[in-house]
Design an enzyme around this catalytic site. Structure first.
Site, mmCIF file in Angstrom:
data_model
loop_
_atom_site.group_PDB
_atom_site.id
_atom_site.type_symbol
_atom_site.label_atom_id
_atom_site.label_comp_id
_atom_site.label_asym_id
_atom_site.label_seq_id
_atom_site.Cartn_x
_atom_site.Cartn_y
_atom_site.Cartn_z
ATOM 1 N N SER A 117 17.288 -75.659 -16.280
ATOM 2 C CA SER A 117 16.585 -75.751 -17.558
ATOM 3 C C SER A 117 15.197 -75.109 -17.487
ATOM 4 O O SER A 117 14.555 -75.105 -16.426
ATOM 5 C CB SER A 117 16.447 -77.242 -17.875
ATOM 6 O OG SER A 117 15.357 -77.488 -18.701
ATOM 7 N N TYR B 163 13.112 -85.731 -16.178
ATOM 8 C CA TYR B 163 14.269 -84.838 -16.402
ATOM 9 C C TYR B 163 14.059 -83.524 -15.642
ATOM 10 O O TYR B 163 14.935 -83.057 -14.901
ATOM 11 C CB TYR B 163 14.444 -84.572 -17.899
ATOM 12 C CG TYR B 163 15.409 -83.451 -18.223
ATOM 13 C CD1 TYR B 163 16.782 -83.594 -18.013
ATOM 14 C CD2 TYR B 163 14.950 -82.225 -18.733
ATOM 15 C CE1 TYR B 163 17.665 -82.549 -18.300
ATOM 16 C CE2 TYR B 163 15.826 -81.189 -19.024
ATOM 17 C CZ TYR B 163 17.184 -81.356 -18.799
ATOM 18 O OH TYR B 163 18.054 -80.320 -19.077
HETATM 19 N N1 LIG Z 1 21.146 -78.014 -24.575
HETATM 20 C C1 LIG Z 1 20.070 -77.423 -24.062
HETATM 21 O O1 LIG Z 1 19.189 -76.931 -24.782
HETATM 22 C C2 LIG Z 1 19.894 -77.324 -22.571
HETATM 23 C C3 LIG Z 1 18.751 -76.657 -22.085
HETATM 24 C C4 LIG Z 1 18.576 -76.556 -20.715
HETATM 25 C C5 LIG Z 1 19.513 -77.058 -19.851
HETATM 26 N N2 LIG Z 1 20.601 -77.720 -20.341
HETATM 27 C C6 LIG Z 1 21.573 -78.244 -19.384
HETATM 28 O O2 LIG Z 1 22.875 -77.805 -19.765
HETATM 29 C C7 LIG Z 1 23.825 -78.790 -19.434
HETATM 30 C C8 LIG Z 1 24.664 -79.148 -20.655
HETATM 31 O O3 LIG Z 1 23.801 -79.649 -21.661
HETATM 32 P P1 LIG Z 1 24.317 -80.075 -23.099
HETATM 33 O O4 LIG Z 1 23.205 -79.829 -24.046
HETATM 34 O O5 LIG Z 1 25.644 -79.483 -23.348
HETATM 35 O O6 LIG Z 1 24.439 -81.664 -22.895
HETATM 36 P P2 LIG Z 1 25.591 -82.706 -23.331
HETATM 37 O O7 LIG Z 1 25.004 -84.059 -23.139
HETATM 38 O O8 LIG Z 1 26.111 -82.349 -24.669
HETATM 39 O O9 LIG Z 1 26.733 -82.456 -22.251
HETATM 40 C C9 LIG Z 1 26.702 -83.034 -20.961
HETATM 41 C C10 LIG Z 1 28.063 -83.662 -20.719
HETATM 42 O O10 LIG Z 1 28.093 -84.165 -19.375
HETATM 43 C C11 LIG Z 1 28.803 -85.390 -19.367
HETATM 44 N N3 LIG Z 1 28.364 -86.152 -18.184
HETATM 45 C C12 LIG Z 1 27.115 -86.600 -17.928
HETATM 46 N N4 LIG Z 1 27.093 -87.223 -16.736
HETATM 47 C C13 LIG Z 1 28.350 -87.159 -16.227
HETATM 48 C C14 LIG Z 1 28.946 -87.624 -15.032
HETATM 49 N N5 LIG Z 1 28.258 -88.296 -14.096
HETATM 50 N N6 LIG Z 1 30.267 -87.392 -14.831
HETATM 51 C C15 LIG Z 1 31.002 -86.705 -15.756
HETATM 52 N N7 LIG Z 1 30.477 -86.257 -16.916
HETATM 53 C C16 LIG Z 1 29.158 -86.477 -17.153
HETATM 54 C C17 LIG Z 1 28.438 -86.061 -20.676
HETATM 55 O O11 LIG Z 1 29.412 -87.020 -21.085
HETATM 56 C C18 LIG Z 1 28.352 -84.868 -21.625
HETATM 57 O O12 LIG Z 1 29.561 -84.684 -22.338
HETATM 58 C C19 LIG Z 1 23.049 -79.973 -18.843
HETATM 59 O O13 LIG Z 1 23.063 -79.848 -17.443
HETATM 60 C C20 LIG Z 1 21.648 -79.757 -19.379
HETATM 61 O O14 LIG Z 1 20.684 -80.327 -18.529
HETATM 62 C C21 LIG Z 1 20.821 -77.857 -21.680
#
Ligand SMILES: NC(=O)c1ccc[n+]([C@@H]2O[C@H](COP(=O)([O-])OP(=O)(O)OC[C@H]3O[C@@H](n4cnc5c(N)ncnc54)[C@H](O)[C@@H]3O)[C@@H](O)[C@H]2O)c1
Length: 317
Positions: free
Chosen positions: A128, A153
């Site tokens: 991130s 985070y």
């Molecule tokens: N959305 C953004 O703007 C953004 C920006 C930077 C980084 N990220 C990173 O991208 C990734 C995806 O983000 P997102 O926005 O799609 O989030 P999200 O919460 O929609 O998706 C994450 C998924 O991981 C699953 N999960 C969490 N812990 C788990 C575990 N221990 N075992 C199995 N499943 C688990 C959750 O149920 C969820 O469906 C994350 O790693 C997040 O940190 C997202």
């Protein structure tokens, strides 16, 4: 290719998994359906993947179901693992920092370990822009992350990156660390500004805007998916790359752009939130050089597509 997508029921994961299924890959989604946001939404996201074709889903927790996960990895023999599963969100990390050690660090260690044990050739880790912390100079280049972050985070994401390096060295797989900059679009995470604002406006509620003079490098979901897709097929060795639009949008510009769709929206202004950086702006030269990455969707266009999706989705609820 055989590809495992952890967190595939999430926002980014459902778009990626759908594209991988469309392209004829054998896709295994592992997701715990964590209650950080609604189960219904995550099930709808799984359904969205399924519209593209068959794929396998395992409802397992990367932390608690360790032995099952090890067995699944060993049986499936993936070519590539895209590790998206995490507990996201800066605000909640201030309330429950310990959970971020579990969900963002320990769970990542399990994925890295099982990838190595099952001879996976490439692992992609979703990091991130928050790992840059507060910086005076912009745009942000990959070398500017030093671990001086301002939220639990971000500390967990930076710590997990370190484990990625360690395990790539131990198991000799190719490791790509992608640092996403504020992703938005259809199925956008309900706790993030753009989705939250639109949902509240559609419900006739006022939106709360924190701080002023802040800006974010909002990146449309399709561009992020193109970047991850390119990383699956290119990006040899171990690399860290920013994926962003490189066009920061100030909070004032964001409000103005949303107001074009919803002129009657009501706004409540509040102070800065602890843990939030003032601004982000990605330098994506490295992703351009190694992946041919170039964000294509202009902010106004991406926002219009997001509003259309939200009106359709929330209108049906
Ligand atoms: N959305 C953004 O703007 C953004 C920006 C930077 C980084 N990220 C990173 O991208 C990734 C995806 O983000 P997102 O926005 O799609 O989030 P999200 O919460 O929609 O998706 C994450 C998924 O991981 C699953 N999960 C969490 N812990 C788990 C575990 N221990 N075992 C199995 N499943 C688990 C959750 O149920 C969820 O469906 C994350 O790693 C997040 O940190 C997202």
């Amino acid at each position: 290719m055989k590809i495992i997508v952890t967190g595939g029921a999430g926002f980014i994961g459902c778009h990626l998994s759908r594209k991988l299924v469309e392209e004829g890959n054998e896709v295994l989604v592992i997701d715990a359906i964590h209650p950080y946001y609604s189960k219904k939404r995550k099930l709808d996201q799984l359904h969205y993947i399924g519209e593209a074709g068959p794929y396998r889903f395992e409802e397992k927790n990367l932390l608690d179901d360790e032995e099952d996960i090890r067995r699944i990895f060993l049986e499936f023999q993936a070519d590539c693992v895209v590790h998206l599963a995490a507990l996201p969100g800066v605000s909640y990390s201030l309330e429950a920092p310990g959970q971020y050690v579990d969900y963002d660090v320990k769970a990542t260690v399990n994925v890295l370990k099982f990838s190595g044990e099952s001879n996976v050739k490439k692992v992609i880790y979703a990091s991130s822009s928050s790992v840059y912390g507060e910086q005076a100079n912009k745009p942000l280049t990959e070398a500017m992350a030093t671990g001086k972050v301002i939220s639990p985070y971000a500390a967990a994401k930076y710590g997990a990156e370190s484990f990625c390096h360690a395990f790539a060295s131990m198991y000799k797989y190719d490791m790509t660390i992608l640092r996403f900059f504020t992703v938005y679009g259809p199925w956008g995470r309900p706790d993030m500004a753009i989705t939250k604002f639109i949902e509240r406006i559609l419900n006739g509620e006022e939106i709360t805007v924190y701080g002023n003079g802040t800006s974010r490098d909002y990146t449309y979901i399709d561009d992020i998916i193109e970047g991850i897709y390119a990383a699956i097929h290119k990006a040899p060795g171990t690399n860290i790359m920013n994926l962003g639009s490189s066009c920061p949008v100030s909070i004032e510009e964001l409000i103005e752009a949303i107001a074009k769709h919803f002129p009657d929206m009501k706004i409540h202004h509040a102070g800065f939130r602890q843990g939030d950086v003032t601004s982000t702006w990605a330098d994506t030269s490295k992703a351009k050089e190694l992946l041919g990455f170039q964000a294509k969707v202009p902010f106004d266009e991406g926002l219009a597509r997001t509003v259309k999706w939200a009106v359709d989705y929330y209108g049906k609820e």
